[in-house]
Design a protein around this motif. Structure first.
Motif, PDB file in Angstrom:
ATOM      1  N   THR A 265     -30.418 -57.755  65.293  1.00 38.88           N
ATOM      2  CA  THR A 265     -29.203 -57.221  65.930  1.00 38.88           C
ATOM      3  C   THR A 265     -29.550 -56.519  67.245  1.00 38.88           C
ATOM      4  OG1 THR A 265     -29.251 -55.210  64.568  1.00 38.88           O
ATOM      5  CG2 THR A 265     -27.908 -57.040  63.763  1.00 38.88           C
ATOM      6  N   ALA A 266     -30.689 -55.848  67.308  1.00 42.84           N
ATOM      7  CA  ALA A 266     -31.107 -55.210  68.567  1.00 42.84           C
ATOM      8  C   ALA A 266     -31.389 -56.264  69.635  1.00 42.84           C
ATOM      9  CB  ALA A 266     -32.342 -54.338  68.339  1.00 42.84           C
ATOM     10  N   LEU A 267     -32.061 -57.353  69.264  1.00 46.48           N
ATOM     11  CA  LEU A 267     -32.318 -58.433  70.226  1.00 46.48           C
ATOM     12  C   LEU A 267     -31.014 -59.036  70.730  1.00 46.48           C
ATOM     13  CD1 LEU A 267     -35.301 -60.315  68.536  1.00 46.48           C
ATOM     14  CD2 LEU A 267     -35.371 -59.000  70.679  1.00 46.48           C
TER      15      LEU A 267
ATOM     16  N   ALA B 196     -30.074 -59.059  74.630  1.00 43.85           N
ATOM     17  CA  ALA B 196     -29.891 -60.346  75.311  1.00 43.85           C
ATOM     18  C   ALA B 196     -28.485 -60.446  75.892  1.00 43.85           C
ATOM     19  CB  ALA B 196     -30.162 -61.501  74.355  1.00 43.85           C
ATOM     20  N   ARG B 197     -27.498 -60.046  75.111  1.00 45.23           N
ATOM     21  CA  ARG B 197     -26.123 -60.120  75.591  1.00 45.23           C
ATOM     22  C   ARG B 197     -25.884 -59.168  76.757  1.00 45.23           C
ATOM     23  NH1 ARG B 197     -23.954 -60.570  69.399  1.00 45.23           N
ATOM     24  NH2 ARG B 197     -24.088 -62.863  69.267  1.00 45.23           N
ATOM     25  N   ALA B 198     -26.463 -57.975  76.683  1.00 47.05           N
ATOM     26  CA  ALA B 198     -26.294 -57.001  77.771  1.00 47.05           C
ATOM     27  C   ALA B 198     -26.918 -57.510  79.070  1.00 47.05           C
ATOM     28  CB  ALA B 198     -26.910 -55.656  77.383  1.00 47.05           C
ATOM     29  N   SER B 199     -27.996 -58.274  78.961  1.00 51.50           N
ATOM     30  CA  SER B 199     -28.656 -58.804  80.160  1.00 51.50           C
ATOM     31  C   SER B 199     -28.088 -60.161  80.568  1.00 51.50           C
ATOM     32  CB  SER B 199     -30.153 -58.922  79.924  1.00 51.50           C
ATOM     33  OG  SER B 199     -30.419 -59.950  78.994  1.00 51.50           O
ATOM     34  N   GLU B 200     -27.105 -60.630  79.835  1.00 52.52           N
ATOM     35  CA  GLU B 200     -26.470 -61.933  80.083  1.00 52.52           C
ATOM     36  C   GLU B 200     -27.456 -63.089  79.984  1.00 52.52           C
ATOM     37  OE1 GLU B 200     -24.030 -61.755  83.613  1.00 52.52           O
ATOM     38  OE2 GLU B 200     -22.894 -60.063  82.824  1.00 52.52           O
ATOM     39  N   SER B 201     -28.459 -62.910  79.137  1.00 53.68           N
ATOM     40  CA  SER B 201     -29.380 -64.003  78.832  1.00 53.68           C
ATOM     41  C   SER B 201     -28.707 -64.926  77.821  1.00 53.68           C
ATOM     42  CB  SER B 201     -30.676 -63.459  78.228  1.00 53.68           C
ATOM     43  OG  SER B 201     -31.396 -62.730  79.192  1.00 53.68           O
TER      44      SER B 201
ATOM     45  N   ASN C 260     -19.572 -66.118  73.521  1.00 54.16           N
ATOM     46  CA  ASN C 260     -20.467 -66.639  74.558  1.00 54.16           C
ATOM     47  C   ASN C 260     -21.710 -67.321  74.003  1.00 54.16           C
ATOM     48  OD1 ASN C 260     -18.869 -65.718  76.758  1.00 54.16           O
ATOM     49  ND2 ASN C 260     -19.631 -63.649  76.364  1.00 54.16           N
ATOM     50  N   SER C 261     -21.907 -67.224  72.694  1.00 57.50           N
ATOM     51  CA  SER C 261     -23.103 -67.812  72.086  1.00 57.50           C
ATOM     52  C   SER C 261     -23.031 -69.328  72.105  1.00 57.50           C
ATOM     53  CB  SER C 261     -23.238 -67.343  70.635  1.00 57.50           C
ATOM     54  OG  SER C 261     -23.403 -65.949  70.569  1.00 57.50           O
ATOM     55  N   LEU C 262     -24.201 -69.931  72.246  1.00 57.91           N
ATOM     56  CA  LEU C 262     -24.333 -71.381  72.172  1.00 57.91           C
ATOM     57  C   LEU C 262     -24.830 -71.738  70.773  1.00 57.91           C
ATOM     58  CD1 LEU C 262     -26.003 -71.723  75.654  1.00 57.91           C
ATOM     59  CD2 LEU C 262     -23.608 -72.165  75.070  1.00 57.91           C
ATOM     60  N   PHE C 263     -24.597 -72.978  70.364  1.00 56.30           N
ATOM     61  CA  PHE C 263     -24.907 -73.347  68.986  1.00 56.30           C
ATOM     62  C   PHE C 263     -25.432 -74.770  68.920  1.00 56.30           C
ATOM     63  CE2 PHE C 263     -24.318 -74.175  64.527  1.00 56.30           C
ATOM     64  CZ  PHE C 263     -24.468 -72.940  63.933  1.00 56.30           C
ATOM     65  N   VAL C 264     -26.542 -74.938  68.200  1.00 55.65           N
ATOM     66  CA  VAL C 264     -27.135 -76.253  67.973  1.00 55.65           C
ATOM     67  C   VAL C 264     -27.366 -76.391  66.472  1.00 55.65           C
ATOM     68  CG1 VAL C 264     -29.172 -77.705  68.376  1.00 55.65           C
ATOM     69  CG2 VAL C 264     -28.237 -76.316  70.244  1.00 55.65           C
ATOM     70  N   VAL C 265     -26.956 -77.522  65.912  1.00 54.58           N
ATOM     71  CA  VAL C 265     -27.169 -77.801  64.498  1.00 54.58           C
ATOM     72  C   VAL C 265     -28.466 -78.584  64.359  1.00 54.58           C
ATOM     73  CG1 VAL C 265     -26.252 -79.002  62.469  1.00 54.58           C
ATOM     74  CG2 VAL C 265     -24.699 -77.806  64.020  1.00 54.58           C
ATOM     75  N   LYS C 266     -29.271 -78.177  63.370  1.00 53.52           N
ATOM     76  CA  LYS C 266     -30.517 -78.884  63.092  1.00 53.52           C
ATOM     77  C   LYS C 266     -30.514 -79.341  61.637  1.00 53.52           C
ATOM     78  CE  LYS C 266     -33.530 -74.928  61.942  1.00 53.52           C
ATOM     79  NZ  LYS C 266     -34.010 -75.332  60.612  1.00 53.52           N
TER      80      LYS C 266
ATOM     81  N   ALA D 204     -38.443 -58.004  76.850  1.00 51.69           N
ATOM     82  CA  ALA D 204     -37.617 -57.843  78.060  1.00 51.69           C
ATOM     83  C   ALA D 204     -36.875 -59.147  78.300  1.00 51.69           C
ATOM     84  CB  ALA D 204     -38.498 -57.514  79.266  1.00 51.69           C
ATOM     85  N   PHE D 205     -35.595 -59.010  78.603  1.00 56.81           N
ATOM     86  CA  PHE D 205     -34.761 -60.157  78.969  1.00 56.81           C
ATOM     87  C   PHE D 205     -34.511 -60.114  80.461  1.00 56.81           C
ATOM     88  CE2 PHE D 205     -33.901 -59.783  74.445  1.00 56.81           C
ATOM     89  CZ  PHE D 205     -33.971 -61.110  74.031  1.00 56.81           C
ATOM     90  N   ASP D 206     -33.923 -61.187  80.968  1.00 51.76           N
ATOM     91  CA  ASP D 206     -33.600 -61.267  82.390  1.00 51.76           C
ATOM     92  C   ASP D 206     -32.705 -60.096  82.803  1.00 51.76           C
ATOM     93  OD1 ASP D 206     -34.866 -63.725  82.113  1.00 51.76           O
ATOM     94  OD2 ASP D 206     -32.984 -64.784  81.854  1.00 51.76           O
TER      95      ASP D 206
END
Length: 180
Positions: A35-37, A41-46, A86-92, A177-179
């Protein structure tokens, strides 16, 4: 810093499999890190990309997978990490996030060079995904306090293998660190 994406592996889980009861305590330990990651990530718009098993339901899309996981025995492990709009999703269908999925193409479109891996299971899907990311020339970060395991000894060995054999950076959540 290279463009970084957070990859959330198999966290939308029904926990209706043979190793579930062994896995659940480790997921509970990893959940704060995940949840922290997600927050960072969301705060940095990664980019945040969920790559998830389809539970053998070949007609599944992310909405069905999320609904099934939330209806499972441990929805408390799913709700905190549910994808946002905003999340992307890939099924495997197999262990690796890359095996016969469009993930490599998606990451190329996002101009991603570095992957931060979190989720489950360290000694299975995380390990195979780190190997496949490495051979595709992505920088790999595995966040030790944000991955869950079934077998603690195998998980420790997998982390060592990822570090030594795949040049993965093994670290804690606070070191990621994220972008900007």
């Amino acid at each position: 810093m290279p463009r970084t994406a957070l990859i959330v592996i198999d966290m939308l889980n029904t926990y209706e499999h043979e190793d579930a009861e062994v896995l659940v305590p480790s997921v509970r330990e990893a959940l704060p890190g995940i949840t922290a990651l997600l927050k960072h990530a969301r705060a940095s718009e990664s980019p945040v990309v969920y790559v998830n098993d389809n539970f053998g339901e070949w007609r599944s899309h992310h909405g069905e997978i999320l609904r099934a996981a939330l209806a499972g025995r441990h929805k408390d492990l799913v709700e905190p990490v549910a994808p946002d709009e905003n999340s992307l999703f890939v099924v495997k269908a197999r262990h690796s996030i890359f095996f016969e999925t469009p993930l490599a193409y998606l990451l190329g479109q996002l101009e991603t060079e570095r992957l931060v891996l979190c989720g489950q299971v360290t000694e299975q899907c995380v390990l195979y995904s780190a190997l496949d990311a490495h051979i595709r020339h992505f920088g790999v970060v595995v966040v030790a306090d944000a991955v869950a395991h079934i077998d603690a000894d195998l998980a420790e060995a997998a982390l060592r293998m990822m570090s030594r054999n795949m040049s993965a950076h093994i670290c804690e959540v606070d070191d990621v660190a994220f972008d900007a």
